[in-house]
Enzyme design. Structure first.
Site, PDB file in Angstrom:
ATOM      1  N   ARG A  11      19.077  -4.857  -1.171  1.00 49.85           N
ATOM      2  CA  ARG A  11      19.173  -3.880  -2.187  1.00 49.85           C
ATOM      3  C   ARG A  11      20.585  -3.531  -2.570  1.00 49.85           C
ATOM      4  O   ARG A  11      21.049  -3.500  -3.577  1.00 49.85           O
ATOM      5  CB  ARG A  11      17.995  -2.758  -1.905  1.00 49.85           C
ATOM      6  CG  ARG A  11      18.049  -2.154  -3.295  1.00 49.85           C
ATOM      7  CD  ARG A  11      16.971  -0.640  -2.920  1.00 49.85           C
ATOM      8  NE  ARG A  11      16.115  -1.133  -2.313  1.00 49.85           N
ATOM      9  CZ  ARG A  11      14.770  -1.298  -2.623  1.00 49.85           C
ATOM     10  NH1 ARG A  11      14.415  -1.443  -3.853  1.00 49.85           N
ATOM     11  NH2 ARG A  11      13.888  -1.488  -1.597  1.00 49.85           N
TER      12      ARG A  11
ATOM     13  N   TYR B 262       5.090  -0.254  -6.775  1.00 49.73           N
ATOM     14  CA  TYR B 262       5.578   1.077  -6.270  1.00 49.73           C
ATOM     15  C   TYR B 262       5.676   2.017  -7.121  1.00 49.73           C
ATOM     16  O   TYR B 262       6.318   3.188  -6.754  1.00 49.73           O
ATOM     17  CB  TYR B 262       7.044   0.785  -5.621  1.00 49.73           C
ATOM     18  CG  TYR B 262       7.098  -0.382  -4.624  1.00 49.73           C
ATOM     19  CD1 TYR B 262       6.336  -0.463  -3.374  1.00 49.73           C
ATOM     20  CD2 TYR B 262       8.300  -1.599  -4.936  1.00 49.73           C
ATOM     21  CE1 TYR B 262       6.565  -1.448  -2.628  1.00 49.73           C
ATOM     22  CE2 TYR B 262       8.393  -2.381  -4.177  1.00 49.73           C
ATOM     23  CZ  TYR B 262       7.489  -2.540  -2.971  1.00 49.73           C
ATOM     24  OH  TYR B 262       7.842  -3.745  -2.027  1.00 49.73           O
TER      25      TYR B 262
ATOM     26  N   CYS C  32      -2.822  -8.781 -18.696  1.00 52.56           N
ATOM     27  CA  CYS C  32      -4.026  -8.024 -18.955  1.00 52.56           C
ATOM     28  C   CYS C  32      -4.112  -6.857 -17.366  1.00 52.56           C
ATOM     29  O   CYS C  32      -5.152  -7.340 -16.802  1.00 52.56           O
ATOM     30  CB  CYS C  32      -5.093  -8.997 -18.906  1.00 52.56           C
ATOM     31  SG  CYS C  32      -4.781 -10.025 -20.402  1.00 52.56           S
TER      32      CYS C  32
HETATM   33  C1  LIG Z   1      14.162  -6.198   4.267  1.00 50.40           C
HETATM   34  C2  LIG Z   1      14.997  -6.200   5.097  1.00 50.40           C
HETATM   35  C3  LIG Z   1      16.208  -5.801   4.980  1.00 50.40           C
HETATM   36  C4  LIG Z   1      16.648  -5.368   3.740  1.00 50.40           C
HETATM   37  O1  LIG Z   1      16.208  -4.087   3.014  1.00 50.40           O
HETATM   38  P1  LIG Z   1      17.123  -3.456   1.914  1.00 50.40           P
HETATM   39  O2  LIG Z   1      16.340  -2.371   1.706  1.00 50.40           O
HETATM   40  O3  LIG Z   1      16.806  -4.483   0.627  1.00 50.40           O
HETATM   41  O4  LIG Z   1      18.462  -3.361   2.060  1.00 50.40           O
HETATM   42  C5  LIG Z   1      16.954  -5.658   6.019  1.00 50.40           C
HETATM   43  N1  LIG Z   1      16.519  -5.955   7.422  1.00 50.40           N
HETATM   44  C6  LIG Z   1      15.274  -6.590   7.430  1.00 50.40           C
HETATM   45  C7  LIG Z   1      14.897  -6.746   9.035  1.00 50.40           C
HETATM   46  C8  LIG Z   1      14.524  -6.400   6.420  1.00 50.40           C
HETATM   47  O5  LIG Z   1      13.171  -6.787   6.751  1.00 50.40           O
END
Ligand SMILES: *Cc1c(COP(=O)(O)O)cnc(C)c1O
Length: 418
Positions: free
Chosen positions: A279, A319, A345
């Protein structure tokens, strides 16, 4: 600013989103190349400042946004990749990513996925159970190679994030328990076809406080110290992703502070520090561009019915996530409060509630912070073709995934003769 108003029109870098909508239609995901690159560089810079002598690897978490264009941009910057499936491994390969910088996480890797990963020569498999160790060992023996592994250890700290996206607690399906980890490492170290490479953890997503990360890091470091006393040396410590971004009024610490926190917890230990942000690299590098089909004035509420829906961007429905909604060109009419909803829908099909906007039907809206877990979580629900993806760089735009055609949605289906 990668997304900002210029002369009254909301733009991606140097390109008006009106032009993008004209060219590619709506709904449409629009990513800023500069935003992705600068987020990655912010991580690099943070390591350079916090701990210049430490070897570090930034493994972009592919599941956040797996378009080949995004992966290729990051591969060219030298990124590694954090993957959770064989499909993501194939994408990294197709995008030209360095497979020796790939870490493979996930609670349920299949036999075929482990074979694929070992044959590709990835950096590390993050194992999540004793059974997975057995399976990996057996496959490595059969293939006549050594599998580099880490255990994803659950540090049992509360990430204080949304309940859906907290993964570091005892009751959670991810990882091996802290208490069990030492035994598993000793077991792994005794197997000739297993090479103990590191340790991993990932406590949750959208963390807006570095304290739980620091707690987790300290617990993992304590484990690494104990393992060392048993003669098990680690090459790397993978402290996960989950670095929060600003959607609304959150005030997450800067990447610099997150990274300094992790480096601080590692202290004088020499292991390579791996982080796997998703993210934080792409979240604010994308918008979902959508057109207002109808403005509907109700007794209790006003609705802006748009051509994007929960199948395009699931986060609000799933969420109750908040995404900022802006009018690409404010219409100049009185500002009013609207629920921005899609045509699907389901009552859950909304993109924003009670948003103050100056809009008329036919106008464009940009749903912000949609670069992560947007297109990646999209679906064809309601037989809606997935929307296109466009990358903007300066005043240029490139279509990096076309809009799906309805016929594609059922072209693989068939009707039994009986
Ligand atoms: C999903 C995930 C991330 C990334 O998470 P973000 O919140 O997008 O930074 C990093 N490491 C693992 C093991 C994940 O499953």
């Amino acid at each position: 600013m990668s997304f900002a108003y210029r002369d009254g029109v909301y733009c991606a870098e140097g390109l008006s989103l009106e032009v993008v909508a004209q060219r590619y239609g709506t709904p449409c995901y629009v990513y800023s190349r500069a935003a992705i690159e600068s987020a990655y560089r912010e991580f690099e810079q943070a390591f350079a400042v916090a701990d210049p002598h430490r070897r570090a690897l930034i493994c972009y978490s592919v599941k956040a946004n797996s378009n080949l264009a995004v992966l290729s941009l990051l591969a060219r910057l030298g990124a590694g990749f954090d993957i959770v499936s064989g499909g993501e491994l194939a994408r990294v390969r197709a995008a030209g990513g360095d497979l020796r910088k790939v870490v493979f996480s996930g609670v349920g890797k299949t036999e075929a996925e482990i074979v694929q990963a070992l044959e590709a020569g990835i950096l590390c498999l993050n194992l999540e159970s004793g059974e997975e160790l057995e399976r990996t060992d057996a496959i490595a023996r059969r293939l006549g190679l050594r599998a580099a592994v880490a255990f994803r250890v659950n540090p049992d700290v509360d990430a204080k994030t949304l309940p859906y996206i907290s993964t570091g607690l005892k009751q959670n399906k991810f990882g091996v328990s802290y208490a069990e980890a030492e035994r598993l490492y000793r077991d792994a170290a005794a197997r000739p076809n297993i090479e103990v490479a590191g340790v991993g953890c990932h406590i949750g997503s959208q963390l807006t406080d570095p304290a739980p990360l620091a707690d987790a890091a300290r617990r993992i470091v304590a484990l690494a110290e104990r393992l060392e006393r048993h003669g098990i040396a680690l090459r790397h410590v993978d402290l996960g992703g989950g670095f929060g971004i600003r959607y609304n009024h959150e005030s997450p610490p800067s990447i610099g502070i997150f990274i300094a926190t992790l480096c601080g917890a590692l202290g004088a230990r020499r292991e390579t520090l791996i982080v796997d942000p998703g993210r934080a690299i792409v979240g604010n590098a994308g918008v979902l561009l959508t057109r207002i089909e109808y403005v509907k004035r109700g007794e209790a509420r006003n609705f802006a019915v748009v051509d994007a829906a929960m199948n395009d961007l699931l986060r609000p429905a799933l969420y109750q996530a908040w995404h900022e909604v802006v009018a690409v060109r404010p219409a100049g009419v009185a500002i009013d409060s609207y629920d921005v909803v899609g045509p699907v829908c389901e009552t859950a099909d909304f993109l924003g509630k009670e948003r103050k906007l100056s809009i008329v039907s036919g106008g464009l809206l940009a749903i912000r912070s949609a670069g992560a877990y947007g297109m990646a979580m999209s679906s064809n629900y309601n037989s809606r073709p997935r929307c296109p993806e466009v990358v903007v760089s300066g005043a240029r735009a490139e279509l990096v995934r076309p809009r799906e055609h309805v016929e594609e949605l059922y072209s693989q289906e068939s009707i039994p003769a009986w």
